[in-house]
Write a protein that holds these residues in place. Structure first.
Motif, PDB file in Angstrom:
ATOM      1  N   ARG A  38      51.370  22.310 -14.620  1.00 26.51           N
ATOM      2  CA  ARG A  38      50.999  23.238 -13.547  1.00 26.51           C
ATOM      3  C   ARG A  38      51.165  24.681 -14.015  1.00 26.51           C
ATOM      4  NH1 ARG A  38      54.585  21.872  -8.664  1.00 26.51           N
ATOM      5  NH2 ARG A  38      56.042  21.170 -10.258  1.00 26.51           N
ATOM      6  N   GLU A  39      50.357  25.551 -13.460  1.00 22.35           N
ATOM      7  CA  GLU A  39      50.389  26.961 -13.838  1.00 22.35           C
ATOM      8  C   GLU A  39      51.757  27.583 -13.573  1.00 22.35           C
ATOM      9  OE1 GLU A  39      47.701  30.973 -13.075  1.00 22.35           O
ATOM     10  OE2 GLU A  39      47.734  29.379 -11.575  1.00 22.35           O
ATOM     11  N   LYS A  40      52.395  27.172 -12.468  1.00 24.12           N
ATOM     12  CA  LYS A  40      53.692  27.733 -12.107  1.00 24.12           C
ATOM     13  C   LYS A  40      54.716  27.478 -13.201  1.00 24.12           C
ATOM     14  CE  LYS A  40      57.065  27.717  -8.313  1.00 24.12           C
ATOM     15  NZ  LYS A  40      57.406  27.127  -6.987  1.00 24.12           N
ATOM     16  N   TYR A 144      41.239  17.652 -14.255  1.00 23.22           N
ATOM     17  CA  TYR A 144      42.263  18.623 -13.876  1.00 23.22           C
ATOM     18  C   TYR A 144      43.392  18.717 -14.887  1.00 23.22           C
ATOM     19  CZ  TYR A 144      44.377  14.219 -12.506  1.00 23.22           C
ATOM     20  OH  TYR A 144      44.834  12.931 -12.524  1.00 23.22           O
ATOM     21  N   ILE A 288      47.263  14.838  -5.746  1.00 28.33           N
ATOM     22  CA  ILE A 288      46.826  16.223  -5.852  1.00 28.33           C
ATOM     23  C   ILE A 288      46.018  16.545  -4.599  1.00 28.33           C
ATOM     24  CG2 ILE A 288      45.360  17.859  -7.103  1.00 28.33           C
ATOM     25  CD1 ILE A 288      45.945  16.241  -9.638  1.00 28.33           C
ATOM     26  N   PHE A 317      51.302  17.483  -5.165  1.00 24.74           N
ATOM     27  CA  PHE A 317      51.167  18.853  -5.632  1.00 24.74           C
ATOM     28  C   PHE A 317      49.874  19.469  -5.121  1.00 24.74           C
ATOM     29  CE2 PHE A 317      53.207  16.299  -8.958  1.00 24.74           C
ATOM     30  CZ  PHE A 317      54.428  16.950  -9.083  1.00 24.74           C
ATOM     31  N   TYR A 319      46.551  21.429  -6.054  1.00 22.15           N
ATOM     32  CA  TYR A 319      45.762  21.536  -7.272  1.00 22.15           C
ATOM     33  C   TYR A 319      46.013  22.899  -7.925  1.00 22.15           C
ATOM     34  CZ  TYR A 319      41.944  22.606 -10.370  1.00 22.15           C
ATOM     35  OH  TYR A 319      41.222  23.017 -11.467  1.00 22.15           O
ATOM     36  N   SER A 320      46.241  22.858  -9.238  1.00 20.62           N
ATOM     37  CA  SER A 320      46.510  24.065 -10.001  1.00 20.62           C
ATOM     38  C   SER A 320      45.513  24.150 -11.159  1.00 20.62           C
ATOM     39  CB  SER A 320      47.946  24.040 -10.542  1.00 20.62           C
ATOM     40  OG  SER A 320      48.215  25.151 -11.366  1.00 20.62           O
ATOM     41  N   ARG A 322      43.985  24.685 -14.605  1.00 21.57           N
ATOM     42  CA  ARG A 322      44.592  24.814 -15.921  1.00 21.57           C
ATOM     43  C   ARG A 322      43.531  25.162 -16.950  1.00 21.57           C
ATOM     44  NH1 ARG A 322      47.779  26.577 -15.946  1.00 21.57           N
ATOM     45  NH2 ARG A 322      49.217  25.801 -17.517  1.00 21.57           N
TER      46      ARG A 322
END
Length: 423
Positions: A38-40, A144, A288, A317, A319-320, A322
Motif C-alpha cells: 500500500r502507498e501508506k 492492483y 479491497i 483495505f 484500494y491504493s 501502486r
C-alpha cells in the motif's frame, strides 16, 4: 515473509558478534525491512528514514531492504542521501559487503534467484511459530498488485531445502510451522529426477516430524486450491482447520478488472469442498474496497459474499494505486470519501461476523498454542486452531504448557478468555 527475512538477517548479524538494541541512538547498523503493498506503507518508510537520520550516531550505517527498496530503486538515495544501502527482497544476503566496508554505497535490487536462503545462517533458536518461505514472487499479475514487480516472477524453492529448514526449526523450538508464499498453494517444484512436489507433499512430510503439532499456510489463491491439497484437510489432523483464501471482491465485474480469473460459483465450490473435507474448517479473506469502477451494486455483492461465507477473520483495505500496476491507470478512480465509507461498512459487517464466531466458541474446549505473556505479566496468550487470541490467567506455579486444552469462558470481537483444563 518479512518476519522470516528479518529473523535470518538478525541471525547473520548475531554471527558477526552483534546484538540487537531497541534504541536507534545506540545502534551501529539500522535496517528497515519494508513492504510496499500500500502507498501508506511506502510513505511511512521514508518518514521513518528521516527520523533515523536525525537520531542515529554519526557513524552508524542505515538503509532499507525489501519491497520499498525494489519499488524506489536508486531514487531512494536521492530522497535520503545519507542512506548506505538499498537492497531488494532477494538481495539482503549481500549485507556483509556493507559491514566489511562501511564507506561503500550498496545498491542491489536483483530478482533473479533464491541465493539468500542458502547464504544466510540458520536461526539458532526457532520461534514456537516458525515461518518457512517455500517460494518467492507471483505470476498472477493482479492489476492492483505490485508484488510481481517488487518480488519478481514466481520461483519455488527446492523440496529438500524447505524440509531442511523445517526440520531445523522443529529441532530448535518450533511447534507450529507456517508455510509462506505470495501464491503459496501454487508451490510446484520438480527435482533432478523428474519428481514433482506440491504443497500437499510438504504438509505430509512435515506432519511426520514429532515436534511439530500444528501446520498452516498463507496466502492462498483460489484457482490453486487443488483437490490433493483439499484432501489434506481431511487426512492430516496437524493441519489446522483454518484457511486464508482471499476473494478481494464479491462482484464479478470487479474481479475481472482485477484480473482475478475465478467466478463466485467456482470460489463457493471450493469452500464447499473444504467444508466436506473438514467440517470444522473456518475461512478468512482479504478485501479491497473502492477498486476503480466499483459501483454501489458491486460493493453490495462484496457484503453479500462476506455474509454467505461467514469469514471469521479478514483483512480489508481501501484500494491504493501502486506504481507499475495496470489499475493505477484505469479510469473511474473512486473518491477517497466513498472508499472510506465503504471500508467502514465492510469492517462493521466483518467485525460482527467475527464476534458471532468468537461467541460460538464459548463453553468449547480447544487445543491452543502458547505465544507469550501479555504486557501486564498477569496473563498468558494462547492461539486457538482458528488463530484467535485466547487470554488465560498465569498459573500460580508458573508452569507454562506450550500446548494446552483451554475451555473458552468469554468472548468479544477481538479475543477469547479461557481456563486451562488439562495439558
Amino acid at each position: 515473509m518479512n518476519v522470516y527475512d528479518s529473523w535470518r538477517i538478525a541471525a547473520m548479524l548475531n554471527a558477526r558478534g552483534m546484538t540487537q538494541t531497541q534504541n536507534v541512538a545506540d545502534a551501529d547498523i539500522i535496517i528497515l525491512n519494508t513492504c510496499s503493498v500500500r502507498e501508506k506503507a511506502t510513505n511511512k518508510v521514508f518518514s521513518e528514514l528521516g527520523r533515523i537520520r536525525d537520531t542515529k550516531k554519526p557513524d552508524a550505517i542505515f538503509g532499507i531492504i525489501g519491497c520499498v527498496a525494489r519499488e524506489t530503486g536508486a531514487t531512494a538515495f536521492h530522497r535520503i542521501p545519507e542512506l548506505n544501502f538499498v537492497l531488494g527482497p532477494q538481495s539482503y544476503h549481500k549485507l556483509p559487503a556493507i559491514l566489511d566496508d562501511p564507506d561503500t554505497k550498496l545498491f542491489n535490487i536483483d530478482l533473479t534467484g533464491l541465493e539468500k536462503f542458502d547464504e544466510m545462517p540458520q536461526i539458532t533458536t526457532a520461534p514456537v511459530i516458525s515461518y518457512i518461505p517455500i517460494q518467492e514472487g507471483c505470476n498472477h499479475c493482479c492489476t492492483y498488485c505490485i508484488v510481481p514487480y517488487t518480488r519478481g516472477r514466481e520461483i519455488s524453492r527446492s523440496f529438500d531445502d524447505i524440509m531442511r529448514d523445517t526440520i531445523h526449526a522443529a529441532k530448535t523450538g518450533a511447534i507450529e510451522i507456517c508455510f509462506l508464499g505470495q501464491n503459496v498453494n501454487g508451490y510446484n517444484y520438480t527435482d533432478g529426477n523428474g519428481d514433482t512436489y506440491r504443497l500437499s507433499d510438504l504438509i505430509r512430510d512435515t506432519a511426520k516430524i514429532p515436534e511439530i503439532q500444528r501446520i498452516r499456510f498463507t496466502s492462498s489463491y483460489p484457482t490453486e486450491m487443488s483437490d490433493d491439497l483439499i484432501d489434506m484437510f481431511a487426512l492430516e489432523p496437524k493441519l489446522l482447520p483454518f484457511l486464508n483464501m482471499p476473494i478481494q471482491s464479491g462482484a464479478p465485474d470487479v474481479l475481472k478488472r482485477m484480473n482475478r480469473p475465478y467466478s463466485l460459483d467456482s470460489y463457493m465450490e471450493i469452500i464447499e469442498k473444504l467444508r466436506v473435507a473438514r467440517p470444522d474448517i473456518q475461512i478468512s479473506s482479504d478485501f479491497i474496497v473502492g477498486f476503480p469502477g466499483e459501483t454501489d451494486s458491486d460493493f453490495e455483492q462484496t457484503l453479500d459474499i462476506a455474509r454467505r461465507v461467514k469469514y471469521i477473520n479478514s483483512y480489508s483495505f481501501k484500494y491504493s494505486p501502486r506504481p507499475h500496476t495496470a489499475a493505477a491507470l484505469m479510469p473511474d478512480q473512486i473518491p477517497e470519501n466513498i472508499k472510506r465509507e465503504r471500508l467502514a461498512i465492510l469492517d462493521n459487517t466483518l467485525n460482527e461476523i467475527q464476534r458471532e464466531f468468537n461467541e460460538s466458541c464459548v463453553k468449547k474446549t480447544l487445543t491452543c498454542l502458547y505465544e507469550g505473556a501479555d504486557k501486564t505479566g498477569r496473563h498468558l496468550l494462547y492461539r486457538t486452531p482458528y488463530m484467535q487470541q485466547c487470554i488465560v490467567a498465569k498459573p500460580e506455579n508458573d508452569v507454562i504448557q506450550p500446548m494446552a486444552q483451554i475451555k473458552i469462558t468469554a468472548a468479544n470481537r477481538a479475543s477469547l478468555r479461557g481456563k486451562i483444563v488439562s495439558d
